[in-house]
Design a protein around this motif. Structure first.
Motif, PDB file in Angstrom:
ATOM      1  N   GLY A  22      14.714 -15.609  19.284  1.00  0.00           N
ATOM      2  CA  GLY A  22      15.334 -16.526  18.318  1.00  0.00           C
ATOM      3  C   GLY A  22      15.652 -17.909  18.893  1.00  0.00           C
ATOM      4  N   GLY A  23      15.338 -18.117  20.168  1.00  0.00           N
ATOM      5  CA  GLY A  23      15.673 -19.385  20.802  1.00  0.00           C
ATOM      6  C   GLY A  23      14.662 -20.493  20.577  1.00  0.00           C
ATOM      7  N   SER A  24      13.516 -20.163  19.966  1.00  0.00           N
ATOM      8  CA  SER A  24      12.515 -21.220  19.751  1.00  0.00           C
ATOM      9  C   SER A  24      11.517 -20.791  18.670  1.00  0.00           C
ATOM     10  N   GLY A  38      23.056 -16.226   4.268  1.00  0.00           N
ATOM     11  CA  GLY A  38      24.302 -15.462   4.343  1.00  0.00           C
ATOM     12  C   GLY A  38      24.361 -14.373   5.391  1.00  0.00           C
ATOM     13  N   ALA A  39      23.275 -14.149   6.124  1.00  0.00           N
ATOM     14  CA  ALA A  39      23.315 -13.094   7.151  1.00  0.00           C
ATOM     15  C   ALA A  39      24.122 -13.561   8.356  1.00  0.00           C
ATOM     16  N   HIS A  40      24.728 -12.588   9.072  1.00  0.00           N
ATOM     17  CA  HIS A  40      25.134 -12.876  10.440  1.00  0.00           C
ATOM     18  C   HIS A  40      23.902 -12.613  11.293  1.00  0.00           C
ATOM     19  N   VAL A  41      23.454 -13.640  11.990  1.00  0.00           N
ATOM     20  CA  VAL A  41      22.224 -13.499  12.767  1.00  0.00           C
ATOM     21  C   VAL A  41      22.574 -13.358  14.246  1.00  0.00           C
ATOM     22  N   VAL A  42      21.950 -12.366  14.880  1.00  0.00           N
ATOM     23  CA  VAL A  42      22.072 -12.219  16.328  1.00  0.00           C
ATOM     24  C   VAL A  42      20.727 -12.621  16.927  1.00  0.00           C
ATOM     25  N   ILE A  43      20.716 -13.727  17.651  1.00  0.00           N
ATOM     26  CA  ILE A  43      19.467 -14.110  18.309  1.00  0.00           C
ATOM     27  C   ILE A  43      19.470 -13.537  19.719  1.00  0.00           C
ATOM     28  N   ALA A  44      18.346 -12.957  20.094  1.00  0.00           N
ATOM     29  CA  ALA A  44      18.228 -12.339  21.420  1.00  0.00           C
ATOM     30  C   ALA A  44      17.013 -12.918  22.119  1.00  0.00           C
ATOM     31  N   GLY A  45      17.140 -13.120  23.400  1.00  0.00           N
ATOM     32  CA  GLY A  45      16.023 -13.656  24.164  1.00  0.00           C
ATOM     33  C   GLY A  45      16.396 -13.742  25.628  1.00  0.00           C
ATOM     34  N   ASP A 196       1.718 -24.359  13.111  1.00  0.00           N
ATOM     35  CA  ASP A 196       2.184 -25.556  13.792  1.00  0.00           C
ATOM     36  C   ASP A 196       3.629 -25.312  14.234  1.00  0.00           C
ATOM     37  N   SER A 197       3.732 -24.583  15.328  1.00  0.00           N
ATOM     38  CA  SER A 197       5.039 -24.140  15.793  1.00  0.00           C
ATOM     39  C   SER A 197       5.321 -24.788  17.135  1.00  0.00           C
ATOM     40  N   SER A 198       6.599 -24.881  17.487  1.00  0.00           N
ATOM     41  CA  SER A 198       6.926 -25.418  18.813  1.00  0.00           C
ATOM     42  C   SER A 198       6.352 -24.510  19.905  1.00  0.00           C
ATOM     43  N   GLY A 199       5.992 -23.278  19.553  1.00  0.00           N
ATOM     44  CA  GLY A 199       5.342 -22.367  20.501  1.00  0.00           C
ATOM     45  C   GLY A 199       4.009 -22.900  21.009  1.00  0.00           C
ATOM     46  N   LEU A 200       3.372 -23.794  20.258  1.00  0.00           N
ATOM     47  CA  LEU A 200       2.085 -24.362  20.695  1.00  0.00           C
ATOM     48  C   LEU A 200       2.256 -25.268  21.905  1.00  0.00           C
ATOM     49  N   GLU A 201       3.493 -25.767  22.078  1.00  0.00           N
ATOM     50  CA  GLU A 201       3.764 -26.724  23.153  1.00  0.00           C
ATOM     51  C   GLU A 201       3.374 -26.201  24.536  1.00  0.00           C
ATOM     52  N   LYS A 202       3.457 -24.874  24.711  1.00  0.00           N
ATOM     53  CA  LYS A 202       3.215 -24.354  26.065  1.00  0.00           C
ATOM     54  C   LYS A 202       1.730 -24.295  26.413  1.00  0.00           C
ATOM     55  N   GLY A 277      10.714 -25.793   4.696  1.00  0.00           N
ATOM     56  CA  GLY A 277      12.111 -25.834   4.277  1.00  0.00           C
ATOM     57  C   GLY A 277      13.067 -26.121   5.419  1.00  0.00           C
ATOM     58  N   PHE A 278      12.508 -26.272   6.620  1.00  0.00           N
ATOM     59  CA  PHE A 278      13.341 -26.330   7.814  1.00  0.00           C
ATOM     60  C   PHE A 278      13.550 -27.780   8.215  1.00  0.00           C
ATOM     61  N   ARG A 279      14.710 -28.313   7.880  1.00  0.00           N
ATOM     62  CA  ARG A 279      14.921 -29.743   8.122  1.00  0.00           C
ATOM     63  C   ARG A 279      15.096 -30.045   9.612  1.00  0.00           C
ATOM     64  N   ASP A 280      15.424 -29.002  10.403  1.00  0.00           N
ATOM     65  CA  ASP A 280      15.574 -29.235  11.844  1.00  0.00           C
ATOM     66  C   ASP A 280      14.318 -28.806  12.596  1.00  0.00           C
ATOM     67  N   ASN A 281      13.203 -28.821  11.876  1.00  0.00           N
ATOM     68  CA  ASN A 281      11.931 -28.453  12.485  1.00  0.00           C
ATOM     69  C   ASN A 281      11.652 -29.329  13.713  1.00  0.00           C
ATOM     70  N   LEU A 282      11.256 -28.680  14.799  1.00  0.00           N
ATOM     71  CA  LEU A 282      11.019 -29.437  16.037  1.00  0.00           C
ATOM     72  C   LEU A 282       9.544 -29.669  16.310  1.00  0.00           C
ATOM     73  N   THR A 283       8.676 -29.236  15.383  1.00  0.00           N
ATOM     74  CA  THR A 283       7.250 -29.375  15.669  1.00  0.00           C
ATOM     75  C   THR A 283       6.874 -30.853  15.572  1.00  0.00           C
ATOM     76  N   PRO A 284       5.940 -31.284  16.449  1.00  0.00           N
ATOM     77  CA  PRO A 284       5.632 -32.713  16.519  1.00  0.00           C
ATOM     78  C   PRO A 284       5.014 -33.237  15.231  1.00  0.00           C
TER      79      PRO A 284
END
Ligand code: ADE
Length: 284
Positions: A22-24, A38-45, A196-202, A277-284
């Motif tokens: 959930g970190g990227s 409305g969920a409580h989200v637990v991100i793990a990584g 087109d995800s920030s995952g492509l950056e690597k 829908g993701f306004r904080d999208n980090l993809t270039p």
């Protein structure tokens, strides 16, 4: 909340949902959307800094979130994750097994260590997460699980290890859908194509600048998918709208996996507009 989801804002209220990786990338986007619903989200990584950044982003936008460092390849860490989440929240209604990874390599130069690492992360880690979710909570209360695949249906030249592992995850998804149906557990998978995800950056520069534009020409939609389009499919499969769906794989690939050279698709811009829908999208 800043996420512009197409789903109802209280869809997951009262629910606790774990998102691995959930970190990227797609995991981060999915965590944002689930929190906005409305969920409580637990991100793990594995990376505490990335987790903390996303935890702060979601908290700032009014979402309910916690973060747990966990290497899903390590059984004891997966068990500790569920112990911690259940002690704090008392429930795990949903699980998104998004964490995974691979590297590009011809099969003949993949070392045993590299092959094992990819299989352990993508297949064994997903299995451990499913098993712990089931034994500690879902066998008694039901729940929904979504696993992450790639477009491995025709193999995946250049990523033999990941394709083999993901085929294993797809098959595991089918088996568990039947074994755990009696407990009210639904388990499905998503198979994103080129996103087109920030995952492509690597990936190396030549992959991003030269190779990917060529690949996009072979996608019937002539564009990459967005993180939001992938997150929306995951959210749908977690939601009650998918109550009668289990053991399935939903492809998010603009029909790429079906295309072959027998059919030329001239350049066009008639594909449905990208949903983002993701306004904080980090993809270039
Ligand atoms: N993301 C990539 N690999 C991972 C792992 N082993 N554990 C958790 N998150 C991951």
């Amino acid at each position: 909340m800043s996420y512009h989801s197409i789903f109802r804002p209280d869809l997951f209220s009262g629910q606790t949902i774990i998102v691995t990786g959930g970190g990227s990338g797609i995991g981060r986007c999915t965590a944002h959307e689930l929190a906005a619903l409305g969920a409580h989200v637990v991100i793990a990584g594995r990376d505490p800094e990335k987790l903390e950044t996303v935890r702060q982003e979601i908290s700032r936008s009014g979402g309910s979130i916690s973060a747990c460092v966990c290497n899903i390849r390590e059984e004891a860490q997966v068990q500790a994750l569920f112990a911690q989440v259940l002690a704090a929240r008392g429930a795990v209604h949903g699980l998104v097994n998004n964490a995974g990874g691979q590297f590009l390599s011809p099969a003949e130069t993949i070392s045993l260590k590299g092959f094992t690492a990819v299989v352990e992360t993508n297949l064994t880690g997903t299995f451990l997460m499913c098993r712990e979710a089931y034994t500690h909570y879902m066998h008694a209360h039901g729940g929904a699980v979504v696993n992450m695949l790639i477009d491995h249906g025709r193999g995946y030249p250049g990523m033999a290890h990941s394709a083999a592992a993901r085929a294993g995850v797809e098959n595991l998804t089918k088996t568990l859908a039947v074994e755990w149906a009696h407990a009210g557990v639904r388990i499905n998978a998503v198979a994103p194509g080129i996103i087109d995800s920030s995952g492509l950056e690597k990936y190396p520069d030549y992959v991003k600048k030269e190779f990917l534009p060529l690949v996009v020409q072979d996608i019937p939609y002539k564009r990459m998918g967005t993180e939001s389009e992938t997150a929306a499919a995951i959210v749908f499969l977690l939601s009650p709208a998918a109550a009668y769906i289990s053991g399935e794989t939903l492809k998010i690939d603009g029909a790429y996996s079906l295309w072959r050279k027998t059919w030329v698709i001239d350049d066009h811009d008639n594909a449905p507009d990208a949903y983002d829908g993701f306004r904080d999208n980090l993809t270039p």
